[in-house]
Design a protein around this motif. Sequence first.
Motif, PDB file in Angstrom:
ATOM      1  N   LYS A 115       0.812  -1.215   0.000  1.00 36.82           N
ATOM      2  CA  LYS A 115       0.000   0.000   0.000  1.00 36.82           C
ATOM      3  C   LYS A 115       0.851   1.273   0.000  1.00 36.82           C
ATOM      4  N   LYS A 116       2.197   1.099   0.050  1.00 36.16           N
ATOM      5  CA  LYS A 116       3.127   2.225   0.131  1.00 36.16           C
ATOM      6  C   LYS A 116       2.816   3.108   1.341  1.00 36.16           C
ATOM      7  N   MET A 117       2.583   2.439   2.476  1.00 39.39           N
ATOM      8  CA  MET A 117       2.198   3.137   3.702  1.00 39.39           C
ATOM      9  C   MET A 117       3.081   2.781   4.893  1.00 39.39           C
ATOM     10  N   LEU A 118       4.343   2.447   4.665  1.00 39.51           N
ATOM     11  CA  LEU A 118       5.224   2.090   5.780  1.00 39.51           C
ATOM     12  C   LEU A 118       5.381   3.235   6.784  1.00 39.51           C
ATOM     13  N   SER A 119       5.120   4.455   6.349  1.00 40.36           N
ATOM     14  CA  SER A 119       5.264   5.616   7.239  1.00 40.36           C
ATOM     15  C   SER A 119       4.335   5.538   8.449  1.00 40.36           C
ATOM     16  N   GLY A 136      -7.898   6.696   2.979  1.00 42.66           N
ATOM     17  CA  GLY A 136      -8.190   7.540   1.833  1.00 42.66           C
ATOM     18  C   GLY A 136      -6.934   8.208   1.295  1.00 42.66           C
ATOM     19  N   GLU A 137      -6.205   8.891   2.172  1.00 43.94           N
ATOM     20  CA  GLU A 137      -5.021   9.634   1.750  1.00 43.94           C
ATOM     21  C   GLU A 137      -3.964   8.740   1.111  1.00 43.94           C
ATOM     22  N   GLY A 138      -3.658   7.669   1.781  1.00 51.95           N
ATOM     23  CA  GLY A 138      -2.571   6.832   1.324  1.00 51.95           C
ATOM     24  C   GLY A 138      -2.997   5.533   0.676  1.00 51.95           C
ATOM     25  N   GLY A 139      -4.252   5.395   0.390  1.00 53.72           N
ATOM     26  CA  GLY A 139      -4.682   4.173  -0.255  1.00 53.72           C
ATOM     27  C   GLY A 139      -5.261   3.129   0.672  1.00 53.72           C
ATOM     28  N   LEU A 140      -5.278   3.405   1.974  1.00 52.08           N
ATOM     29  CA  LEU A 140      -5.903   2.467   2.900  1.00 52.08           C
ATOM     30  C   LEU A 140      -7.404   2.697   2.892  1.00 52.08           C
ATOM     31  N   THR A 141      -8.149   1.621   3.084  1.00 49.77           N
ATOM     32  CA  THR A 141      -9.595   1.720   3.164  1.00 49.77           C
ATOM     33  C   THR A 141     -10.040   1.389   4.575  1.00 49.77           C
ATOM     34  N   GLU A 142     -11.297   1.578   4.875  1.00 48.47           N
ATOM     35  CA  GLU A 142     -11.843   1.261   6.199  1.00 48.47           C
ATOM     36  C   GLU A 142     -11.636  -0.215   6.550  1.00 48.47           C
ATOM     37  N   GLN A 143     -11.736  -1.096   5.554  1.00 52.29           N
ATOM     38  CA  GLN A 143     -11.556  -2.535   5.792  1.00 52.29           C
ATOM     39  C   GLN A 143     -10.103  -2.910   6.061  1.00 52.29           C
TER      40      GLN A 143
END
Length: 177
Positions: free
Chosen positions: A121-125, A169-176
């Motif tokens: 998800k390119k969200m390691l931050s 939303g911002e980084g491509g993560l969804t509620e699920q």
Amino acid sequence: ALEVSEYTDRVDISRWSGRAKRIYAQLKEICAILSGLLVACDYKAGQKLVANDEFADNKEFFQYMFELGRRYKILNPERMRSAYGKLIYLLQDSQQEEIREMMEFSLVRPLQSVNTFLKEKKMLSILSDPLLHSATRVIVEKGKSRAEVQYDLQRKRRAYNRVKDKYIGEGGLTEQD
């Protein structure tokens, strides 16, 4: 499913013709048990799964279930002592070329860790976010008054909501996710 299966007992005997056929029959039986468990737990989802008799059409479900068993054992090393051994034998046997051809899919997929999920998800931050600890920490009630516990829970909830609002939303993560 592994507790009621006699996988190793039936695969390691030689009364049937061909080891591959015995393995295939046992894998189909275990997949059928897993399908039945899903029907028992969630009838609507189970009906979608068993609507088609082809196990290959539901390969994502079966791969997920076997991955879940492997992850559970990693997180709980003291559990599943005999069942995990059976699971590993089953998954090793299922990787034989002849068995994969009969099953029309592989039962094994790579383990999905938090790290690999966040990399995809390119969200390691999110792992270095200072609020993450507050949002995920365990609230210990022992030795605290009810008011202190409520205060800690409110702080945790606020931190959780801030982290959620920042990354969904911002980084491509969804509620699920």
